[in-house]
Design an enzyme around this catalytic site. Structure first.
Site, mmCIF file in Angstrom:
data_model
loop_
_atom_site.group_PDB
_atom_site.id
_atom_site.type_symbol
_atom_site.label_atom_id
_atom_site.label_comp_id
_atom_site.label_asym_id
_atom_site.label_seq_id
_atom_site.Cartn_x
_atom_site.Cartn_y
_atom_site.Cartn_z
ATOM 1 C CD GLU A 1 -1.967 3.479 -5.814
ATOM 2 O OE1 GLU A 1 -2.997 2.829 -6.120
ATOM 3 O OE2 GLU A 1 -0.932 2.933 -5.437
ATOM 4 C CG HIS B 1 -1.994 -0.540 -6.898
ATOM 5 N ND1 HIS B 1 -2.704 0.118 -5.920
ATOM 6 C CD2 HIS B 1 -1.919 -1.829 -6.474
ATOM 7 C CE1 HIS B 1 -3.044 -0.723 -4.965
ATOM 8 N NE2 HIS B 1 -2.570 -1.917 -5.274
ATOM 9 N NE ARG C 1 -4.182 -1.592 -0.080
ATOM 10 C CZ ARG C 1 -4.267 -2.603 -0.914
ATOM 11 N NH1 ARG C 1 -3.243 -2.880 -1.730
ATOM 12 N NH2 ARG C 1 -5.354 -3.360 -0.961
#
Length: 378
Positions: A237, A254, A208
């Site tokens: 993000e 990601h 994360r």
């Protein structure tokens, strides 16, 4: 029964249509009007699921086709009497293979052997355990840090984070995001930790974005700290710090867990959970969904060394294919999500059939997750 599924969940339409009427919707932003008459919602990590999204809606079940759940307010779902399921471990193999692809690229570029490096793994769950197993199969030393597991008395030689920072040449993070509490991971890699890394260390974050303090990392890199950085996840993000992207060695949008196998596992896990929830339990064999791999078979002569492993790994997935597109569009609104939505198909190492004339090479490749067999040379 109306079931909403994220449009980027592979096989979701086909599977969930066995249980009801399926409507595919974008995950970010999710069309709220579609929730007005839906019974179930299947999402990915881009959708924030909480009271503001679902209050007053008839949703009875939420499934997320992801291992992580920090985008879901599980406490509120429980309070509201809404069923919930995640897909723990669904993309763990994919993330491990992303890390290997990155490390083998850096090793070739910088001229070092992974056997000469110590890898510190922070977070020893589904990803961390598999990464440890594959590294140790190659004879690479690992150090493990996982305070929750250490405190529970789980099996493993767990060390402190300070010890990993002091001794690891490579530090890779695979934790959930906890914003508070005794096991807080928000900015776990803060400025103090980053400055304490060994000169020339490699820092990897594929869990994360906010586990690593992006502002502090950029400060250290701007000041000339000797550090190689691999970031698949970013604070804020789908926005990201473009200046930080310019400084890191590998930057991707990601997608570390984005293999076809990983996505399919996520979909099938929440499908099976929902089918059980509504009393029509069904099970799905993953290999009945997946297409034939792009590669047929290859032949490997002799033992398995690092350059050969790098060629095999990058034949299946070379991380640079995802680094370059992000750099081209970074900072342009909507492009981060577009890269993820239109992601090229990527397979796992198990899709590559390798015929080896060296028995030890075949055995090692199998331990690493390749589909390898030994056929002695004639």
């Amino acid at each position: 029964m109306k079931i909403l599924v994220d449009e980027n969940m592979p096989y979701a339409r086909d599977l969930f249509s066995r249980l009801g009427e399926v409507t595919a919707v974008p995950g970010r932003p999710i069309p709220v009007a579609q929730l007005a008459d839906a019974d179930a919602l299947m999402v990915r990590s881009v959708t924030k699921v909480n009271e503001s999204l679902l209050a007053g809606k008839p949703i009875k079940f939420v499934g997320t086709a992801t291992a992580g759940t920090d985008h879901v307010d599980e406490a509120w779902l429980k309070q509201a009497g809404i069923g919930f399921s995640a897909a723990p471990g669904c993309n763990a193999i994919a993330v491990v293979e992303y890390v290997f692809s990155s490390l083998l690229m850096l090793a070739e570029r910088d001229g070092f052997s992974l056997h000469e490096r110590t890898v510190g793994i922070v977070g020893v769950g589904n990803v961390g355990r598999r990464l440890q197993a594959r590294l140790e199969a190659l004879g690479i030393k690992t150090l493990l840090c996982d305070p929750p597991r250490a405190d529970r008395g789980d099996e493993g030689d767990f060390r402190s984070l300070d010890e990993l920072v002091q001794h690891a040449d490579i530090l890779t993070f695979h934790t959930p995001l906890f914003k508070d509490g005794p096991y807080k991971t928000l900015h776990l890699a803060d400025e103090k930790l980053i400055r304490s890394l060994k000169p020339g260390a490699i820092l990897i974050n594929a869990c994360r974005g906010a586990v690593v303090d992006n502002t502090a990392l950029l400060t250290c890199l701007n000041e000339g700290q000797k550090l190689s950085v691999v970031l698949d996840v970013w604070e804020g993000e789908p926005e990201l710090n473009v200046e930080l992207l310019k400084k890191v060695d590998i930057g991707t949008p990601h997608i570390a867990g984005y293999t076809l196998e990983g996505k399919a596992r996520g979909t099938t896990q929440v499908f099976e959970a929902y089918s059980k929830f509504i009393g029509h339990e069904q099970h799905v064999a993953l290999d009945t969904l997946l297409p034939a791999p792009e590669f047929g078979r290859i032949t490997l002569h002799g033992p398995l060394d690092q350059p050969t492993l790098k060629r095999l790994v990058h034949l299946v997935y070379d991380v640079r294919r995802d680094d370059a597109p992000l750099r081209k569009v970074a900072g342009i609104p909507g492009e981060f999500d577009k890269l993820r939505k239109n992601y090229l198909e990527r397979r796992e190492w198990s899709s590559l059939y390798v015929i080896c004339d060296d028995a030890s090479a075949a055995s090692l490749l199998c331990k690493l997750g390749f589909n390898a067999v030994h056929h002695p040379a004639r």
